[in-house]
Design an enzyme around this catalytic site. Structure first.
Site, PDB file in Angstrom:
ATOM      1  N   CYS A   1      40.808  35.101  32.626  1.00  0.00           N
ATOM      2  CA  CYS A   1      42.475  35.846  32.858  1.00  0.00           C
ATOM      3  C   CYS A   1      43.012  35.901  34.232  1.00  0.00           C
ATOM      4  CB  CYS A   1      42.724  37.532  32.318  1.00  0.00           C
ATOM      5  SG  CYS A   1      42.688  37.184  30.101  1.00  0.00           S
TER       6      CYS A   1
ATOM      7  N   GLN B   1      39.069  43.162  31.639  1.00  0.00           N
ATOM      8  CA  GLN B   1      38.376  42.902  32.847  1.00  0.00           C
ATOM      9  C   GLN B   1      38.121  41.329  32.761  1.00  0.00           C
ATOM     10  OE1 GLN B   1      38.251  44.292  35.819  1.00  0.00           O
ATOM     11  NE2 GLN B   1      39.227  46.304  35.501  1.00  0.00           N
ATOM     12  N   SER B   2      38.531  40.789  32.264  1.00  0.00           N
ATOM     13  CA  SER B   2      38.056  39.456  32.398  1.00  0.00           C
ATOM     14  C   SER B   2      38.198  38.130  33.635  1.00  0.00           C
ATOM     15  CB  SER B   2      39.738  38.759  30.822  1.00  0.00           C
ATOM     16  OG  SER B   2      38.947  37.187  31.089  1.00  0.00           O
ATOM     17  N   ASN B   3      37.374  37.966  34.115  1.00  0.00           N
ATOM     18  CA  ASN B   3      37.456  36.674  34.759  1.00  0.00           C
ATOM     19  C   ASN B   3      38.566  35.701  34.995  1.00  0.00           C
ATOM     20  OD1 ASN B   3      35.499  38.617  36.740  1.00  0.00           O
ATOM     21  ND2 ASN B   3      33.965  37.768  35.667  1.00  0.00           N
TER      22      ASN B   3
ATOM     23  N   ALA C   1      38.762  40.106  27.933  1.00  0.00           N
ATOM     24  CA  ALA C   1      38.381  41.124  28.112  1.00  0.00           C
ATOM     25  C   ALA C   1      38.927  42.306  29.195  1.00  0.00           C
ATOM     26  CB  ALA C   1      36.882  41.649  27.562  1.00  0.00           C
TER      27      ALA C   1
END
Length: 332
Positions: free
Chosen positions: A80, A76-78, A74
Site C-alpha cells: 500500500c 502496515q502494508s508495504n 494489511a
C-alpha cells in the site's frame, strides 16, 4: 520471453545490487556464502519489491485511462505504501482498503507505513476486519469513486496478478545478467512468499530461461500446501502471459511454513534474531513481517544443513523496513 511487449512505467531503470555479506555468513558458522539481492533499494518511497510489480500494473492502469488507484493490504502494508507513492508520482488519486488481520492492530495515529500513508496524502483509508472479501471491499470503494466522476483501477493485494508478477520474471533475467557480468554462480535462491507475485514471477523467469537455479519460498502466513498451490497457479498464469511454451511444473514450487509463528505479522523469536543479526553484522535492515521471517527461515535452513557446505545462496531482500517503526516494543 519478450518482456518489451508489455507496457511499463520504467520505475526500475538500474539493476539493484547483489551484495556479498561475509560477516553475516560467518556468524551463521561459515557453512555457506550468502549474497543478498538488494530490492530494498528499489526506487519509490522507502523502496521495496512492489515497485517492480507496480511498474507494470500502473502502466496498465494508465493505458486503460484510469486516474485513481485502489488497492488493499494489511494495516502496515508495504504494498500500500508503494502503490500510494507511485500514484502520487503519477498525479493519480489513491484509496486504500486495510485488513485488520490482527484484532486491534490498526492505530489511527500509528507509526511505520501508516504514518507514511498520511504523509503522502492518501485520499481515503477503509479499515475492514480480518477475513473480509478484499476484492468486494475494493469494488465498493470503486463504485463510490466512480460516482464522483473519477476512473478507478483496482490493483490486487501485493500487486500479485500476472501483470505484477511480470516484474519478477524481469528480475530473474536481471539477476542472470548480473551473475554473468560478475562471474558469479548462485546455487540456490531464497525468497519471501506471501501474496505470491514475487515468488511466482521469479519461478517463471528462472524456469522460462532454463537458469536451473532452485528457489525456496519462506511463507509469511499460509500453510505449505496452500501456499504452493497459490504460487503455482499464479506462475502458470504468468508464464502463459509471457509466452513460456512449457507449463510450469508443480515441483518448481517449494515453500516452507515453519517460520510463520502464531500468524501473519505476529513477531517470532527467530524473526527478531534475524533482524538484529543482519543489522549488527552488515547494517542492513529487514522488516518484521516479510523479509525478517524469510531470513529467519533461511538461517534455520543453513543451521540444519539444507544447503551443502560451500553453497552460494542468494536471499532476495524485498524491503519493508519502515514497518520496523511500528514494532519498537518488539525490538527494545
Amino acid at each position: 520471453m519478450n518482456l518489451t511487449q508489455f507496457p511499463r512505467r520504467n520505475y526500475v531503470q538500474d539493476p539493484t545490487p547483489i551484495e556479498a555479506v561475509p560477516t553475516f555468513s560467518k556468524a551463521l558458522g561459515g557453512k555457506i556464502n550468502l549474497f543478498i539481492k538488494r530490492d530494498d533499494l528499489l526506487p519509490g518511497c522507502a523502496g521495496g519489491n512492489k515497485t517492480r510489480k507496480l511498474d507494470y500494473c500502473i502502466a496498465d492502469a494508465l493505458e486503460k485511462g484510469a486516474d485513481t488507484i485502489i488497492t488493499c493490504g494489511a494495516v502496515q502494508s508495504n504494498h500500500c505504501r508503494l502503490t500510494l507513492a507511485w500514484a502520487v508520482k503519477e498525479g493519480m488519486d489513491c484509496h486504500l482498503v486495510l485488513e485488520e488481520r490482527v484484532p486491534g492492530s490498526y492505530k489511527e495515529n500509528g507509526s511505520g507505513n501508516h504514518f507514511l500513508f498520511q504523509l503522502m496524502g492518501v485520499k481515503s483509508i477503509t479499515v475492514v476486519p480480518g477475513g473480509s472479501d478484499m476484492l468486494g471491499e475494493m469494488e465498493q470503494v470503486s463504485e463510490k469513486v466512480k460516482s464522483t466522476g473519477k476512473k478507478p483501477y483496482i490493483i490486487p493485494g501485493g500487486a500479485s496478478n500476472a501483470i505484477g508478477a511480470t516484474g519478477y520474471a524481469a528480475c530473474a533475467l536481471e539477476i542472470q545478467h548480473q551473475l554473468f557480468s560478475q562471474n558469479l554462480s548462485i546455487d540456490h535462491l531464497v525468497v519471501p512468499s506471501g501474496s505470491a507475485g514475487t515468488h511466482a514471477g521469479m519461478v517463471v523467469g528462472m524456469y522460462g530461461s532454463n537458469a536451473n537455479i532452485p528457489i525456496a519460498g519462506i511463507n509469511v502466513s499460509r500453510k505449505k500446501q496452500v501456499q504452493e498451490e497459490i504460487v503455482h497457479n499464479l506462475a502458470v498464469e504468468t508464464a502463459k502471459r509471457l509466452g513460456v511454451r512449457e507449463k510450469i511444473p508443480a515441483d518448481q514450487i517449494t515453500c516452507f511454513d515453519n517460520y510463520v509463528g502464531a500468524g501473519y505479522s505476529l513477531p517470532t523469536d527467530s524473526m527478531i534474531e534475524a533482524v538484529k543479526l543482519l543489522a549488527r553484522t552488515e547494517s542492513i535492515l529487514l522488516d518484521p513481517v516479510y523479509s525478517g521471517k524469510a531470513m529467519a527461515g533461511m538461517i534455520d535452513l543453513v543451521r540444519n544443513d539444507y544447503f551443502s557446505p560451500g553453497t552460494n545462496v542468494m536471499f532476495l531482500h524485498t524491503g519493508g523496513s519502515p514497518a520496523l517503526y511500528a514494532y519498537l516494543d518488539t525490538f527494545r
